[in-house]
Every structure is written in C-alpha cells, then in structure tokens.
Design an enzyme around this catalytic site. Structure first.
Site, PDB file in Angstrom:
ATOM      1  N   SER A   1     -10.917 -28.493   1.209  1.00 52.26           N
ATOM      2  CA  SER A   1     -10.735 -27.724   2.434  1.00 52.26           C
ATOM      3  C   SER A   1      -9.038 -27.594   2.637  1.00 52.26           C
ATOM      4  CB  SER A   1     -11.245 -28.433   3.559  1.00 52.26           C
ATOM      5  OG  SER A   1     -12.697 -28.342   3.366  1.00 52.26           O
TER       6      SER A   1
ATOM      7  N   GLU B   1     -10.360 -34.520  -5.545  1.00 55.12           N
ATOM      8  CA  GLU B   1     -11.259 -33.705  -4.447  1.00 55.12           C
ATOM      9  C   GLU B   1     -12.308 -34.722  -3.932  1.00 55.12           C
ATOM     10  OE1 GLU B   1     -11.041 -29.289  -5.580  1.00 55.12           O
ATOM     11  OE2 GLU B   1     -12.617 -30.341  -6.827  1.00 55.12           O
TER      12      GLU B   1
ATOM     13  N   GLY C   1     -15.297 -27.687   0.840  1.00 52.94           N
ATOM     14  CA  GLY C   1     -16.047 -26.704   1.464  1.00 52.94           C
ATOM     15  C   GLY C   1     -16.751 -26.992   2.593  1.00 52.94           C
TER      16      GLY C   1
ATOM     17  N   GLU D   1     -19.048 -29.850  -8.124  1.00 49.01           N
ATOM     18  CA  GLU D   1     -20.313 -29.080  -8.089  1.00 49.01           C
ATOM     19  C   GLU D   1     -20.883 -29.042  -9.423  1.00 49.01           C
ATOM     20  OE1 GLU D   1     -18.111 -26.575  -4.395  1.00 49.01           O
ATOM     21  OE2 GLU D   1     -18.240 -25.664  -6.615  1.00 49.01           O
TER      22      GLU D   1
ATOM     23  N   LYS E   1     -14.682 -20.030  -7.645  1.00 53.02           N
ATOM     24  CA  LYS E   1     -15.950 -20.319  -7.815  1.00 53.02           C
ATOM     25  C   LYS E   1     -16.850 -19.066  -7.895  1.00 53.02           C
ATOM     26  CE  LYS E   1     -15.026 -24.168  -4.774  1.00 53.02           C
ATOM     27  NZ  LYS E   1     -15.602 -25.205  -3.858  1.00 53.02           N
TER      28      LYS E   1
ATOM     29  N   HIS F   1     -15.605 -30.544 -12.178  1.00 51.04           N
ATOM     30  CA  HIS F   1     -15.619 -30.185 -10.615  1.00 51.04           C
ATOM     31  C   HIS F   1     -16.859 -30.935 -10.178  1.00 51.04           C
ATOM     32  CE1 HIS F   1     -15.757 -28.088  -6.842  1.00 51.04           C
ATOM     33  NE2 HIS F   1     -14.627 -27.852  -6.988  1.00 51.04           N
TER      34      HIS F   1
ATOM     35  N   ASN G   1      -9.438 -21.486  -6.893  1.00 51.47           N
ATOM     36  CA  ASN G   1     -10.839 -21.653  -7.568  1.00 51.47           C
ATOM     37  C   ASN G   1     -11.659 -20.995  -6.748  1.00 51.47           C
ATOM     38  OD1 ASN G   1     -13.037 -22.104  -8.836  1.00 51.47           O
ATOM     39  ND2 ASN G   1     -13.299 -24.318  -7.900  1.00 51.47           N
TER      40      ASN G   1
END
Length: 256
Positions: free
Chosen positions: A216, A171, A177, A102, A10, A100, A8
């Site tokens: 990560s 996740e 991140g 985010e 992003k 996701h 991914n």
C-alpha cells in the site's frame, strides 16, 4: 546504489492500456537518471511495452526498465501456461518479481520452487526481486523476523554469493492491497534486520542488494518511508496503475 521504484501492475491493463499509460508517463521521466524505474505489466503487454520503451530510448534519454511479474525456472517444455526466462530475455526484460505473496498464498508456491526460479533468473541475466513478508497472524504472534529470515534463507540457498545480482522486497502480507501500510518504524525494523542478514549470508554484498518496501505504498506515505536508512525503494501496486500517482511517488523519492 540508486533507489529502485518498481511498478507491479498485477492482472491489470490491456495492451492498449499499457501503451496509453507509457505515452502519458514517459515524458515525465525523460532525462531522469538519479533513480531507477521499473514497470512490470502483465505478460500479454510485455512485447508491446518492450517495443515502446526501446523506441523511446532511441528518441531520447530514458531510464525505465521492463519487468515481468513471474516466470518458471525451465527454459522450455511441457509446462502449460508458464513463461520461461528465454522468453523474457527475447523481450529485453530486465527484472522479474519472484515469490510475491499472491503467488505464495493464492497459487501455493513454496520456498523451494522460488529458490529454483531465483537460480534460473540470475543464470539468464534477469535481476530478480525476491518478495518476503509475514501475514497479520504471524505479526501478531511476534514471528515477523523469523518468517522473513526463513523465506530469505530458503529462497537464496546456494546463491548467497550472487546477492549483488538481486533485490529484496519486504511486503507485509497484511498491507498488500488493503490500504494499510507498515509505519516507517516498522518497515525500517525489518529492513535493518534484512540488511544484517544479507551481510551475514554474503559478506560485503549488503550494500549491493537493495531492500524495497511494498504494501500500500502511495504518494502520501512514500516520503516518510523513503527517509528510513534501509529503505532503498518501493515495489508499488495499485498506486502505480495511475501514471500521475506513480510519478508523484517518484518525486517524493527524488526529494530525499
């Protein structure tokens, strides 16, 4: 059930960057069919990536799938800035990442919206990767399994019978991140719970839905994580931006 290693990217990489990446990456995975590989570039690079992958497959044996990072559930209409499943179909996209963290936490997407997207993706022949996970506060309060269960049940309401057409990515929000990652034991605990939940919701499909770990993931922790019985692959973020690092993660999976 083959492992799935998904990248991914992003909001990273231009069209030129994408083509340069694939030029470097594809030769390293030629004739590699033991696992499935997916790359999800930004929307602006999907067309060029699609053409590049199609050309590569005509010239050799490649098993690299194309993914999108999001989509809207309607086929067309007055939805400024959105991308429809038909547009993804036209570009020969195989996978789409939905829910996701985010999208949930920055853009305010709710489970009800994600559910509509899941319906639409499956209806249009796209294989969705449903992302679920808890925040640090929720983990510290011991709510991890409750949060994950609620997200899965709401996102898959009405489509339990289609479990074989989707994958789930666990996740933990606190590990995305941040450089922190769940320990192999922490990941396995949640993945095992998700497996049992899938079996309850859709009897007989628990071995057809892959459960990926994301948060990560890198070339240093991938080997230990993939050894867990219920970890069926990875959704890789920053480490996938470098073709060499992404390939190293793939090699760790191949060693299992």
């Amino acid at each position: 059930m083959k492992y799935l290693i998904a990248a991914n990217w992003k909001m990273n990489k231009t069209v030129a960057d994408t083509l340069e990446y694939l030029e470097l990456f594809l030769p390293s995975v030629k004739d590699l069919f033991e696992i499935e590989i997916m790359i999800a570039p930004p929307f602006t690079a999907l067309s060029s990536a699609s053409i590049k992958l199609d050309t590569a497959k005509k010239e050799g044996e490649y098993n690299v799938k194309l993914g999108a990072q999001n989509m809207y559930y309607e086929e067309k209409g007055a939805f400024t800035g959105e991308i429809s499943p038909l547009m993804l179909n036209e570009l020969q996209v195989d996978y789409v990442i939905l829910g996701h963290s985010e999208r949930r936490h920055i853009f305010g997407e709710k489970d009800e919206l994600i559910n509509k997207k899941m319906f639409s993706a499956i209806e249009h022949g796209l294989r969705p990767i449903l992302c679920v996970g808890e925040t640090l506060e929720e983990r510290e309060l011991g709510k991890t399994l409750n949060v994950v269960e609620a997200q899965i049940r709401k996102a898959l309401a009405g489509i339990e019978k289609d479990m074989q057409f989707l994958d789930i990515a666990y996740e933990p929000v606190w590990a995305i991140g941040t450089g922190k990652n769940a320990t192999p034991g922490q990941a396995e605990e949640v993945h095992k719970f998700i497996r049992s939940l899938i079996n309850e919701m859709s009897k007989g499909n628990d071995d057809k839905t892959r459960i990926l770990y994301g948060g990560s993931v890198n070339e240093n922790n991938a080997g230990d994580l993939i050894k867990q019985p219920n970890v069926n692959g990875f959704l890789v973020g920053s480490a996938s931006l470098d073709p060499e690092r992404f390939y190293k993660i793939i090699t760790k999976v191949l060693e299992v």
